[in-house]
Enzyme design. Sequence first.
Site, mmCIF file in Angstrom:
data_model
loop_
_atom_site.group_PDB
_atom_site.id
_atom_site.type_symbol
_atom_site.label_atom_id
_atom_site.label_comp_id
_atom_site.label_asym_id
_atom_site.label_seq_id
_atom_site.Cartn_x
_atom_site.Cartn_y
_atom_site.Cartn_z
ATOM 1 N N GLY A 121 42.093 71.210 40.358
ATOM 2 C CA GLY A 121 41.407 70.486 39.301
ATOM 3 C C GLY A 121 42.162 70.477 37.992
ATOM 4 O O GLY A 121 41.909 69.638 37.132
ATOM 5 N N ARG A 141 34.320 56.774 31.162
ATOM 6 C CA ARG A 141 33.209 56.988 32.104
ATOM 7 C C ARG A 141 31.840 56.704 31.501
ATOM 8 O O ARG A 141 30.957 56.180 32.186
ATOM 9 C CB ARG A 141 33.256 58.430 32.635
ATOM 10 C CG ARG A 141 34.386 58.687 33.608
ATOM 11 C CD ARG A 141 34.454 60.149 33.978
ATOM 12 N NE ARG A 141 35.611 60.433 34.832
ATOM 13 C CZ ARG A 141 36.156 61.627 34.966
ATOM 14 N NH1 ARG A 141 35.646 62.664 34.309
ATOM 15 N NH2 ARG A 141 37.198 61.793 35.743
ATOM 16 N N CYS A 148 35.570 64.844 39.464
ATOM 17 C CA CYS A 148 35.619 65.339 40.840
ATOM 18 C C CYS A 148 34.353 66.099 41.234
ATOM 19 O O CYS A 148 33.828 65.919 42.340
ATOM 20 C CB CYS A 148 36.854 66.226 41.032
ATOM 21 S SG CYS A 148 37.054 67.506 39.776
ATOM 22 N N SER A 173 60.146 61.100 33.225
ATOM 23 C CA SER A 173 60.275 60.901 34.672
ATOM 24 C C SER A 173 60.955 59.586 35.024
ATOM 25 O O SER A 173 61.339 59.381 36.187
ATOM 26 C CB SER A 173 58.892 60.932 35.337
ATOM 27 O OG SER A 173 58.288 62.201 35.194
ATOM 28 N N ALA A 194 49.790 65.453 40.513
ATOM 29 C CA ALA A 194 49.152 65.804 41.780
ATOM 30 C C ALA A 194 48.300 64.664 42.319
ATOM 31 O O ALA A 194 48.344 64.335 43.505
ATOM 32 C CB ALA A 194 48.301 67.069 41.604
ATOM 33 N N ARG A 230 35.810 78.507 37.555
ATOM 34 C CA ARG A 230 37.137 78.355 38.155
ATOM 35 C C ARG A 230 37.375 79.546 39.090
ATOM 36 O O ARG A 230 37.241 80.700 38.675
ATOM 37 C CB ARG A 230 38.185 78.328 37.043
ATOM 38 C CG ARG A 230 39.540 77.795 37.447
ATOM 39 C CD ARG A 230 39.511 76.331 37.774
ATOM 40 N NE ARG A 230 39.720 75.444 36.635
ATOM 41 C CZ ARG A 230 39.835 74.127 36.755
ATOM 42 N NH1 ARG A 230 39.763 73.554 37.943
ATOM 43 N NH2 ARG A 230 40.002 73.353 35.699
ATOM 44 N N HIS A 232 37.007 71.919 45.971
ATOM 45 C CA HIS A 232 35.917 72.537 45.219
ATOM 46 C C HIS A 232 34.729 72.830 46.139
ATOM 47 O O HIS A 232 34.511 72.147 47.143
ATOM 48 C CB HIS A 232 35.426 71.603 44.114
ATOM 49 C CG HIS A 232 36.404 71.365 43.012
ATOM 50 N ND1 HIS A 232 37.569 72.079 42.854
ATOM 51 C CD2 HIS A 232 36.371 70.467 41.974
ATOM 52 C CE1 HIS A 232 38.212 71.654 41.781
ATOM 53 N NE2 HIS A 232 37.510 70.665 41.234
#
EC number: 1.2.1.11
Length: 382
Positions: free
Chosen positions: A208, A140, A177, A81, A54, A283, A290
């Site tokens: 998400g 991160r 996100c 793929s 996505a 969720r 969001h």
Amino acid sequence: MQASTPVYRHHLPLTRISSSSCRRVSSASRWRSTVRMGLKEDGPSLAVVGVTGAVGQEFLQVLSDRDFPYRSIRMLASLRSAGRHLTFEGREYEIEELVPESFAGVDIALFSAGGSVSREMAPAAVQRGAVVVDNSSAFRMDPNVPLIIPEVNPDAMAHITLKKKGKEGWLIANPNCSTIICLMAATPLHRHAKVVRMVVSTYQAASGAGAAAMEELELQTREVLDGKQPTCKIFKQQYAFNLFSHNAPVLSNGYNEEEMKLVKETRKIWNDKDVKVTATCIRVPVMRAHAESVNLQFERPLDEDTARQILKEAAGLVVVDYRASNLFPTPLEVSNKDDVAVGRIRQDLSQEGNHGLEIFVCGDQIRKGAALNAVQIAEKLL
């Protein structure tokens, strides 16, 4: 965020979710309908890792929308793929299997293939001279890796440039996100009055969890309306017409990993280890984008009118705050949009002396919460 990989036919359809109807429509025809200026001999060489997911698909959409210059682009994904084809900006590309050698000659690599793939392949790309913008959580919190929201802390990547011959590249992390969407609105206020405590409640969409979760929400909705037992493969419980605590693993302190990402990433991005942050992540059965309720406590007074003006002037934000008509941000209205919407701007009545504010924020999780933010980082390198 890790995007699941949907099933595609041999010629890969490039799909998006329409904000007006939530039906899937092909964006490939729009890419082919006009002559794009992205392909330029003096542009960087790009690689898109996880192109069938996505966020990988949204990378392509954002690159096209923003006329990002490139001299070549490699479409990379898993072995299953490899060999399939997709059309991008009027040209057909064969998807290649992701291997370390894929990054030979690549200047910028946009990664969205999950943490395990990033941990293995991002260093290989950097070793070959690429600047990697990674959308996973793998790097991160590495103190040597800048965690960047271009509107918030661009100075943290000011030392990074595109490779020079024979030099190693760099690694830049894309925040989670929820963190991006929250800090787009909270940071302009933080700069003015300094946030000392932030309480965040998130209402997170199926996007998400990737394309497969979006497909299952659509399937479940039809099944429930038809009186059938819903298919529960992604979340292991009914998602349609329901909501539940975010599916990230729960830690020993009672917070789940999604909530702790927001805590830790905020401190790193703001370069403030003392700011107090707490979060509850939920969720909700929304297809894409969001929403977040954010309560802010400030060191210095900040009234709601001043706050509203600050937010109106902030880059990447749009204020939707109409009390008389009860009109405020919604996930549907920000879907497929670049800007983050903020509203419900009001004084926190539980705090004295204008030291607290409540705001409500909505942002497209796939776009600004992932792909757009990554491409904006890449634009800083040009």
